[in-house]
Design a protein around this motif. Structure first.
Motif: not given
Length: 210
Positions: A191-201
């Motif tokens: 998945e795109p980095a921003d999508v992954l980041h949102a899930a982590v946050v």
């Protein structure tokens, strides 16, 4: 301890450093002390162990899997004692690239050492310290290999292993995630980095120290 311990795991090339950096910036923006670190290599001693483990030349010869596991445990003992535990005791948030789960996946599943033995030496080395959250960036090893080739810089000892080794490592991580679902957040690293980041946050926000 009043801090928060987060680890980021996955095969080489899954994007661990990118997600750890994004998460670290997000944490700092919210006023928390951040300790961003990695294994192996999070201390002066660890830097030397990392050189041996990942970049040792032909003069080292073949490294016995047990010796490899013990060197990772030695790095981990120094790292937890000198960096991680003191940070957690003063209330910091530790975001770390690789921890015990990497030893279980790489030396356990990959090198086919007994998982109980690998876990035992790592838990002894760390005094039984485990993270509150482990983010697993899951990626097909073939895709990860292509990413590593694109970024250049040459492959280290583990990255140079055969495809079967990396497939076993990935399977080892997924088995750990299945065994410890309360600790693990498994994400599709394609998945795109921003999508992954949102899930982590979303997973980290409720855990931050108050």
């Amino acid at each position: 301890m009043t801090g928060l311990f987060i680890t980021v795991e996955g095969v080489d090339g899954a994007g661990k450093s990118t997600q750890a950096e994004l998460l670290g910036s997000w944490i700092e923006q919210r006023g928390h002390e951040l300790v961003r670190t990695r294994e192996p290599g999070g201390t002066r001693l660890g830097v030397e162990i990392r050189k041996l483990l990942l970049h040792g030349g032909e003069e080292l010869g073949t490294v016995d899997p047990r010796a490899e596991a013990l060197l990772y445990a030695a790095d981990r003992a120094q790292h937890v004692g000198a960096v991680v535990r003191p940070a957690l005791e003063r209330g910091a948030v530790v975001v770390q690239d690789r921890y015990i789960d990497s030893s279980l996946a790489y030396q356990g599943a990959g090198r086919v050492l007994d998982l109980a033995d690998v876990r035992r030496i790592s838990e002894w080395a760390t005094g039984g310290l485990w993270p509150q959250l482990t983010v697993l960036l899951d990626l097909d090893p073939a895709v990860a290999a292509a990413r590593r080739e694109d970024r250049g810089g040459g492959a280290d000892r583990l990255e140079s292993e055969a495809a079967a080794f990396h497939a076993a490592v990935r399977a080892g991580f997924l088995e750990l995630a299945e065994a410890f679902p309360d600790r693990y957040l498994v994400l599709d690293a394609s998945e795109p980095a921003d999508v992954l980041h949102a899930a982590v946050v979303a997973a980290v926000a409720p855990l931050l120290p108050r």
